[in-house]
Design a protein around this motif. Structure first.
Motif: not given
Length: 68
Positions: A3, A10, A51
């Motif tokens: 990620s 996000r 992510s």
């Protein structure tokens, strides 16, 4: 797939995707612009859910906090 997106990034992407979806489904944006915006919203939604942003990898950006 490691990620490379932090929580703030996000959330911002999810908010932008929701705004674009509302504009599309209410008919505020139409035509080719609406299709491009909807595709962008789907990309934002998918990247925020996993992510991981492939573009961040190419540019070398990492907004994810490092775990100690």
């Amino acid at each position: 797939m490691k990620s490379n997106m932090g929580g703030t990034d996000r959330i911002i992407r999810l908010i932008i995707a929701a705004i674009i979806a509302v504009l599309y489904f209410t008919g505020t944006i139409t035509g080719t612009v609406s299709i491009v915006a909807l595709v962008l919203a789907v990309v934002f939604l998918l990247t925020s859910l996993v992510s991981f942003c492939p573009l961040y990898t190419l540019v070398g950006i990492n907004t994810c906090k490092v775990k100690s």
